[in-house]
Write an enzyme that holds these catalytic residues in place. Structure first.
Site, mmCIF file in Angstrom:
data_model
loop_
_atom_site.group_PDB
_atom_site.id
_atom_site.type_symbol
_atom_site.label_atom_id
_atom_site.label_comp_id
_atom_site.label_asym_id
_atom_site.label_seq_id
_atom_site.Cartn_x
_atom_site.Cartn_y
_atom_site.Cartn_z
ATOM 1 N N ASP A 147 0.835 -1.199 0.000
ATOM 2 C CA ASP A 147 0.000 0.000 0.000
ATOM 3 C C ASP A 147 0.872 1.252 0.000
ATOM 4 O O ASP A 147 1.701 1.437 0.886
ATOM 5 C CB ASP A 147 -0.940 0.007 1.206
ATOM 6 N N HIS A 154 -3.842 14.360 0.724
ATOM 7 C CA HIS A 154 -4.184 13.483 1.848
ATOM 8 C C HIS A 154 -3.165 13.654 2.977
ATOM 9 O O HIS A 154 -3.531 13.798 4.150
ATOM 10 C CB HIS A 154 -4.240 12.028 1.382
ATOM 11 N N GLU A 218 -10.627 4.341 3.375
ATOM 12 C CA GLU A 218 -9.697 5.087 2.529
ATOM 13 C C GLU A 218 -10.034 4.793 1.075
ATOM 14 O O GLU A 218 -10.053 3.635 0.651
ATOM 15 C CB GLU A 218 -8.235 4.706 2.826
ATOM 16 N N GLU A 220 -9.068 4.366 -2.402
ATOM 17 C CA GLU A 220 -7.824 4.074 -3.124
ATOM 18 C C GLU A 220 -8.147 3.339 -4.414
ATOM 19 O O GLU A 220 -9.265 2.864 -4.602
ATOM 20 C CB GLU A 220 -6.895 3.164 -2.280
ATOM 21 N N ASP A 252 -9.212 0.776 1.791
ATOM 22 C CA ASP A 252 -8.249 0.384 2.827
ATOM 23 C C ASP A 252 -8.808 0.824 4.181
ATOM 24 O O ASP A 252 -8.383 1.831 4.754
ATOM 25 C CB ASP A 252 -6.900 1.057 2.528
ATOM 26 N N ARG A 256 -8.197 4.110 13.053
ATOM 27 C CA ARG A 256 -7.267 5.233 13.288
ATOM 28 C C ARG A 256 -6.697 5.227 14.699
ATOM 29 O O ARG A 256 -5.542 5.613 14.911
ATOM 30 C CB ARG A 256 -7.974 6.569 13.035
ATOM 31 N N GLN A 259 -4.068 2.636 14.766
ATOM 32 C CA GLN A 259 -2.986 3.021 13.848
ATOM 33 C C GLN A 259 -2.033 4.030 14.481
ATOM 34 O O GLN A 259 -0.817 3.859 14.429
ATOM 35 C CB GLN A 259 -3.613 3.601 12.570
ATOM 36 N N THR A 276 -9.740 -5.345 3.744
ATOM 37 C CA THR A 276 -9.482 -4.401 2.655
ATOM 38 C C THR A 276 -10.390 -4.825 1.504
ATOM 39 O O THR A 276 -10.338 -5.975 1.067
ATOM 40 C CB THR A 276 -8.000 -4.451 2.212
ATOM 41 N N GLU A 392 -10.212 13.107 7.306
ATOM 42 C CA GLU A 392 -10.020 14.423 6.687
ATOM 43 C C GLU A 392 -11.335 15.211 6.697
ATOM 44 O O GLU A 392 -11.367 16.388 7.053
ATOM 45 C CB GLU A 392 -9.530 14.269 5.251
#
Ligand code: MN
Length: 447
Positions: A147, A154, A218, A220, A252, A256, A259, A276, A392
């Site tokens: 990834d 971002h 996410e 992607e 993805d 958070r 993470q 995923t 975001e």
């Protein structure tokens, strides 16, 4: 290298004898993406199919119906590719190489074209299955998953949201940053339980163990590697795209809270490895040829180092792909409300292109294999409405998102379904779509 040539399969005026392919579907005759399917709830074998309009063309049935022998279009290479596609994944077809991929696409295009002979059309018709009646499995037997982190917007947005002022680490401007991810938890149409893990609350002495409280998505794209390179070799940038079979959507999912506690000093681990979600259809690079854009660095950031730069990149290394994220909560489903769009952006805003990711990945001699997947990293554009993750949009939860039915979100709640969409459109080309990546958050399992 000259720009990617367009051919008859890109003709915007081309139509199919299958009416639904000509009615604004994601899958007109100019697209022809591959997936792996069977009739929903059946015990049939999973097999490769091609999306056309609201149908899927079963390539195994097509082969068994001996259609290839009776068409005027039976290029021997197309026949080889079609045999390789009689399988439960795209890997064998990928192994045949770009010339075979092109031959099969051209042959399928002619078979489905409005001017096809009646006997071919009648035979092909017997090999169609309605998409409304199928279930999918991953289109590719995926060996490894990497990834990337290639969106400057971002990177800046997340930096702002977590209070570092949007500072981006200096290496971002010199290389496409990535970590090696986990392939075992990749899937299509996933429904997964909210993950459980360690959370360290600011000021606390001991981490808590419990369900993720900051679950995110996410937006992607997935890049499917169709040709390998030997270990110890690197792929020069001018050859990089010949190793790519196609692209799809990739969500993805990100915990958070896990993470940010676990990822210093190494990359994400449990924050990312629980699920995923890929989209079922793989759109070939050839289908994307009309939507190429020049790569440029006009934003006062450093020009790429010579090994990450090249003529083809400058002419057509970027791609014009529209992207959108939508959310349908459990409450919306109960109320009969459709999914609500959260953001929309475009792949052209990425700081690094596909060829640069692939070349950087292999520069030290790392061997990519057929069926490997590269994630592009979250795709966010220059304005707040173009953000590709909820961290975001909600400023890490400080500015909750208001949904039109009155609900609010800081992060995802149980029962939320996240839908990623992508499509390409520009004057002089037929609009093509990627379909959707769809995934649902289920409540955490009791400890
Ligand atoms: Mn990611």
């Amino acid at each position: 290298m000259p720009p990617t040539p367009l051919n008859q399969t890109h003709d915007p005026a081309a139509t199919s004898w299958l009416v639904s392919a000509n009615q604004g579907s994601d899958f007109p005759i100019q697209n022809l993406p591959y997936g792996v399917f069977r009739r929903e709830g059946s015990a049939e074998s999973f097999r490769v199919g091609v999306a056309i309009g609201d149908q899927v063309l079963d390539l195994t049935a097509l082969s068994e119906a001996a259609i290839w022998a009776c068409t005027d279009t039976a290029d021997p290479l197309a026949l080889v590719a079609a045999r390789a596609a009689c399988a439960d994944s795209l890997n064998a077809l990928m192994a045949e190489g770009p010339a075979a991929w092109h031959a099969l696409r051209s042959a399928l295009f002619l078979m489905l074209h409005a001017t096809t002979a009646a006997r071919t059309r009648q035979a092909v018709q017997t090999c169609l299955v309605p998409q409304a009646q199928i279930e999918h499995r991953l289109a590719v037997r995926i060996g490894e998953y990497t990834d990337f982190y290639t969106s400057l917007h971002h990177a800046r947005n997340v930096g702002q949201a977590i209070g570092n002022g949007g500072l981006v680490s200096p290496n971002f401007f010199w290389m496409p940053i990535a970590y090696h991810g986990r392939a075992s938890s990749l899937g299509v149409n996933q429904r997964f339980h909210r993950p459980v893990g360690q959370v360290m609350t600011p000021g606390a002495q001991t981490p808590l163990v419990g369900p993720c409280l900051r679950l995110d998505y996410e937006l992607e794209m997935a890049i499917y590697i169709g040709q390998a390179n030997a270990q110890g070799t690197s792929v020069p940038i001018e050859q990089a795209e010949s190793h790519v079979f196609g692209m799809g959507l990739l969500n993805d999912w990100s915990a958070r809270d896990f993470q940010f506690w676990e990822m210093a000093p190494l990359g994400p681990f449990l924050g990312k490895n629980f699920a995923t979600t890929l989209s079922p259809w793989v759109v070939t690079l050839e289908a994307l040829a009309p939507f190429r854009l020049p790569f440029s660095r006009s934003d006062n950031t450093p020009q790429p180092l010579p090994y990450l730069d090249g003529g083809s990149l400058r002419v057509e290394g970027a791609l014009d792909i529209e992207l959108a994220v939508a959310l349908q909560s459990a409450q919306m489903r109960c109320q009969g409300l459709p999914a609500e769009r959260l953001s929309r952006t475009n792949f052209k805003h990425q700081h690094w292109c596909i060829s640069q990711m692939l070349t950087h990945h292999t520069m030290g001699g790392c061997n990519l294999r057929i069926g490997d997947v590269l994630g592009t990293g979250t795709i966010s554009g220059p304005t707040p409405a173009e953000a590709g993750a909820m961290i975001e949009l909600s400023q890490a939860g400080q500015r909750p998102i208001a949904l039109t039915n009155g609900e609010i979100r800081q992060f995802l709640l149980d029962g939320d379904t996240v839908i990623l969409q992508a499509w390409c459109e520009r004057p002089g080309a037929a609009r093509i779509g990627f379909g959707e990546s769809c995934g649902e958050v289920l409540p955490a399992l009791a400890p």
